[in-house]
Design a protein around this motif. Structure first.
Motif, PDB file in Angstrom:
ATOM      1  N   ALA A 210      -8.857 -24.447  -4.002  1.00 16.06           N
ATOM      2  CA  ALA A 210      -9.637 -24.797  -2.850  1.00 16.06           C
ATOM      3  C   ALA A 210     -10.280 -26.233  -3.163  1.00 16.06           C
ATOM      4  N   ALA A 211     -10.634 -26.564  -4.288  1.00 19.23           N
ATOM      5  CA  ALA A 211     -10.949 -27.922  -4.632  1.00 19.23           C
ATOM      6  C   ALA A 211     -10.122 -29.036  -4.444  1.00 19.23           C
ATOM      7  N   ALA A 212      -8.678 -28.658  -4.731  1.00 19.54           N
ATOM      8  CA  ALA A 212      -7.632 -29.426  -4.675  1.00 19.54           C
ATOM      9  C   ALA A 212      -7.255 -29.985  -3.205  1.00 19.54           C
ATOM     10  N   ASP A 213      -7.429 -28.772  -2.378  1.00 19.67           N
ATOM     11  CA  ASP A 213      -7.085 -28.865  -1.208  1.00 19.67           C
ATOM     12  C   ASP A 213      -8.009 -29.826  -0.270  1.00 19.67           C
ATOM     13  N   ARG A 214      -9.287 -29.673  -0.663  1.00 22.19           N
ATOM     14  CA  ARG A 214     -10.276 -30.600  -0.108  1.00 22.19           C
ATOM     15  C   ARG A 214     -10.170 -32.097  -0.661  1.00 22.19           C
ATOM     16  N   LEU A 215      -9.609 -32.405  -1.920  1.00 22.21           N
ATOM     17  CA  LEU A 215      -9.616 -33.383  -2.438  1.00 22.21           C
ATOM     18  C   LEU A 215      -8.312 -34.140  -1.648  1.00 22.21           C
ATOM     19  N   GLY A 216      -7.365 -33.648  -1.411  1.00 25.01           N
ATOM     20  CA  GLY A 216      -5.938 -34.159  -0.943  1.00 25.01           C
ATOM     21  C   GLY A 216      -6.304 -34.472   0.545  1.00 25.01           C
ATOM     22  N   ARG A 217      -7.274 -33.696   1.069  1.00 24.68           N
ATOM     23  CA  ARG A 217      -7.456 -34.231   2.553  1.00 24.68           C
ATOM     24  C   ARG A 217      -8.308 -35.421   2.475  1.00 24.68           C
ATOM     25  N   MET A 218      -9.106 -35.623   1.407  1.00 26.39           N
ATOM     26  CA  MET A 218      -9.980 -36.820   1.220  1.00 26.39           C
ATOM     27  C   MET A 218      -8.971 -38.228   0.936  1.00 26.39           C
ATOM     28  N   VAL A 219      -7.843 -37.896   0.276  1.00 30.52           N
ATOM     29  CA  VAL A 219      -6.964 -38.807  -0.256  1.00 30.52           C
ATOM     30  C   VAL A 219      -6.254 -39.338   0.743  1.00 30.52           C
ATOM     31  N   ARG A 220      -5.974 -38.636   1.771  1.00 30.63           N
ATOM     32  CA  ARG A 220      -5.153 -39.041   3.017  1.00 30.63           C
ATOM     33  C   ARG A 220      -6.171 -39.745   3.945  1.00 30.63           C
ATOM     34  N   GLU A 221      -7.366 -39.173   4.095  1.00 37.26           N
ATOM     35  CA  GLU A 221      -8.267 -39.717   4.933  1.00 37.26           C
ATOM     36  C   GLU A 221      -8.910 -41.135   4.387  1.00 37.26           C
ATOM     37  N   GLN A 222      -8.711 -41.241   3.100  1.00 35.07           N
ATOM     38  CA  GLN A 222      -9.217 -42.692   2.493  1.00 35.07           C
ATOM     39  C   GLN A 222      -8.043 -43.636   2.292  1.00 35.07           C
ATOM     40  N   PHE A 248       0.438 -43.967  -5.492  1.00 34.64           N
ATOM     41  CA  PHE A 248       1.828 -43.519  -4.764  1.00 34.64           C
ATOM     42  C   PHE A 248       1.847 -41.750  -4.875  1.00 34.64           C
ATOM     43  N   PRO A 249       2.354 -40.994  -4.008  1.00 33.35           N
ATOM     44  CA  PRO A 249       2.184 -39.461  -4.253  1.00 33.35           C
ATOM     45  C   PRO A 249       2.757 -39.214  -5.611  1.00 33.35           C
ATOM     46  N   TYR A 250       3.402 -39.838  -6.275  1.00 35.74           N
ATOM     47  CA  TYR A 250       3.882 -39.580  -7.534  1.00 35.74           C
ATOM     48  C   TYR A 250       2.956 -39.665  -8.635  1.00 35.74           C
ATOM     49  N   ASP A 251       2.186 -40.865  -8.289  1.00 28.78           N
ATOM     50  CA  ASP A 251       1.017 -40.882  -9.332  1.00 28.78           C
ATOM     51  C   ASP A 251      -0.038 -39.641  -9.427  1.00 28.78           C
ATOM     52  N   TYR A 252      -0.201 -38.881  -8.252  1.00 30.40           N
ATOM     53  CA  TYR A 252      -1.041 -37.815  -8.143  1.00 30.40           C
ATOM     54  C   TYR A 252      -0.394 -36.525  -8.644  1.00 30.40           C
ATOM     55  N   ALA A 253       0.747 -36.394  -8.180  1.00 34.03           N
ATOM     56  CA  ALA A 253       1.582 -35.094  -8.504  1.00 34.03           C
ATOM     57  C   ALA A 253       2.680 -35.782  -9.419  1.00 34.03           C
ATOM     58  N   LYS A 254       2.467 -35.853 -10.696  1.00 31.85           N
ATOM     59  CA  LYS A 254       3.420 -36.232 -11.705  1.00 31.85           C
ATOM     60  C   LYS A 254       4.418 -35.020 -11.877  1.00 31.85           C
ATOM     61  N   VAL A 255       4.444 -33.962 -11.581  1.00 33.58           N
ATOM     62  CA  VAL A 255       5.252 -32.932 -11.678  1.00 33.58           C
ATOM     63  C   VAL A 255       5.262 -32.060 -10.519  1.00 33.58           C
ATOM     64  N   TRP A 263      -0.183 -32.112  -1.146  1.00 30.39           N
ATOM     65  CA  TRP A 263      -1.107 -32.964  -0.311  1.00 30.39           C
ATOM     66  C   TRP A 263       0.129 -34.047   0.557  1.00 30.39           C
ATOM     67  N   PHE A 264       1.339 -33.858   0.058  1.00 32.66           N
ATOM     68  CA  PHE A 264       2.370 -34.812   0.717  1.00 32.66           C
ATOM     69  C   PHE A 264       3.550 -34.136   1.422  1.00 32.66           C
ATOM     70  N   THR A 265       4.117 -34.697   2.501  1.00 32.46           N
ATOM     71  CA  THR A 265       5.364 -33.961   2.864  1.00 32.46           C
ATOM     72  C   THR A 265       6.528 -34.281   2.051  1.00 32.46           C
ATOM     73  N   ASP A 266       7.591 -33.437   2.146  1.00 33.63           N
ATOM     74  CA  ASP A 266       8.655 -33.685   1.379  1.00 33.63           C
ATOM     75  C   ASP A 266       9.135 -35.334   1.684  1.00 33.63           C
ATOM     76  N   GLU A 267       9.277 -35.614   2.643  1.00 34.39           N
ATOM     77  CA  GLU A 267       9.644 -36.906   3.126  1.00 34.39           C
ATOM     78  C   GLU A 267       9.070 -38.139   2.527  1.00 34.39           C
ATOM     79  N   GLU A 268       7.585 -37.769   2.410  1.00 38.53           N
ATOM     80  CA  GLU A 268       6.605 -38.807   1.691  1.00 38.53           C
ATOM     81  C   GLU A 268       6.864 -38.828   0.203  1.00 38.53           C
ATOM     82  N   MET A 269       7.041 -37.468  -0.380  1.00 44.74           N
ATOM     83  CA  MET A 269       7.350 -37.450  -1.679  1.00 44.74           C
ATOM     84  C   MET A 269       8.707 -38.174  -2.067  1.00 44.74           C
TER      85      MET A 269
END
Length: 321
Positions: A210-222, A248-255, A263-269
């Protein structure tokens, strides 16, 4: 080497020069590491990519251990000098985790050190005042009474939970991380990355999701992640960061298994990973994006960044050999 008692490095995978058009990303990076890296990063590279053993990594890391059971001696290159620091100790725990040795009495002693330098909230400061008098990056000021820092505390707590380390220090530090993550309204990339390490490993999985979902929305909004590297100029750099210090997306989702991957679409990743591949320099290493304030720190940091880039690309199934 045998006569000295030192453990020999594994043989090189390729004699090709870094600029050879026929060399792989890995072989170019290997030449860069042999040319520029500290012993620790040489041993880490060998462990991750050349079938090297964990013992040489462990031995190289031990050189940074102090009598107070913290780590120092510029293990984190932007903090110079011999004194132990939370960021150095967190770096050491990441290395131990990467070789499957983040546990036992050594880590318990490290927790005692962390407890000794914690704030009244039971969390870690980014920089302990003992750094005063030694060189450090201008973007990490030394304060007499530093506040609790999610950037320093989150990754340490996350790694300890991942390795099922139980120590009294963890209870209040975990509470601090939950409070800090769940109250974030405005942040910056490094703080978010620290939060991700905590959330990826926190024992309470529904709460973490739940916390990650909220954080991901914040990353995209900001707009804290560049979603299209071909349009870098349209994404702002966080205040206080160096020009071009984008994330970049890979900085947040290293794996791929990270909660941040959602937080990111396949295309963005895929676009971000394509960009990461292209960032390998002519000398075989990857660049650092943060502010360079001394030649030695940049030289020591690039092999670390190079190893992390290769690990991320491999985790996502990209060809590096």
């Amino acid at each position: 080497m045998a006569e000295s008692g030192a453990s020999p490095l594994p043989p090189s995978t390729s004699p090709l020069s870094p600029r050879s058009p026929h060399s792989s990303a890995l072989s170019r990076a290997e030449q860069f590491v042999w040319l520029t890296a500290r012993v620790l990063e040489q041993r880490r590279f060998a462990y991750h990519f050349l079938n090297g053993g964990a013992d040489p990594v462990d031995t190289a890391l031990a050189a940074y251990l102090n009598e107070d059971d913290g780590y120092g001696h510029a293990l984190e290159p932007d903090l110079r000098g011999p004194v132990s620091q939370p960021l150095h100790t967190g770096h050491a725990l990441r290395v131990l985790d990467s070789i499957g040795r983040c546990g036992g009495q050594r880590v318990e002693r490290a927790c005692r050190y962390l407890s000794s330098v914690s704030t009244p909230e039971g969390a870690l400061p980014a920089i302990h005042p003992s750094q005063r008098g030694y060189p450090s990056a201008p973007f990490v000021p030394v304060m007499d009474d530093p506040p609790s820092s999610l950037l320093a505390t989150g990754p340490v707590v996350g790694l300890l939970h991942r390795n099922e380390v139980w120590h009294a220090w963890l209870f209040r530090a975990t509470d601090f991380c939950w409070q800090a993550v769940e109250s974030l309204e405005k942040s910056h990339p490094y703080e978010v990355e620290a939060a991700v390490v905590f959330l990826d490993n926190a024992p309470d999985r529904p709460r973490a999701e739940a916390a990650a979902d909220r954080l991901g929305r914040m990353v995209r909004e900001q707009r804290l992640a560049v979603l299209d590297p071909d349009q870098l100029d349209s994404f702002p750099v966080s205040p206080g960061y160096a020009p071009g210090e984008h994330h970049f997306p890979y900085d947040y989702a290293k794996v791929p298994e990270s909660l941040a991957r959602a937080w990111f679409t396949d295309e963005e990743m895929e676009r971000s990973l394509d960009f990461l591949e292209r960032q390998q320099q002519g000398d075989g290493g990857w660049p650092i994006r943060w502010r360079q304030w001394a030649p030695g720190t940049a030289l020591e940091s690039r092999p670390i960044v190079t190893i992390e880039a290769l690990l991320t690309l491999r985790a996502y199934g990209r060809t590096i050999v």
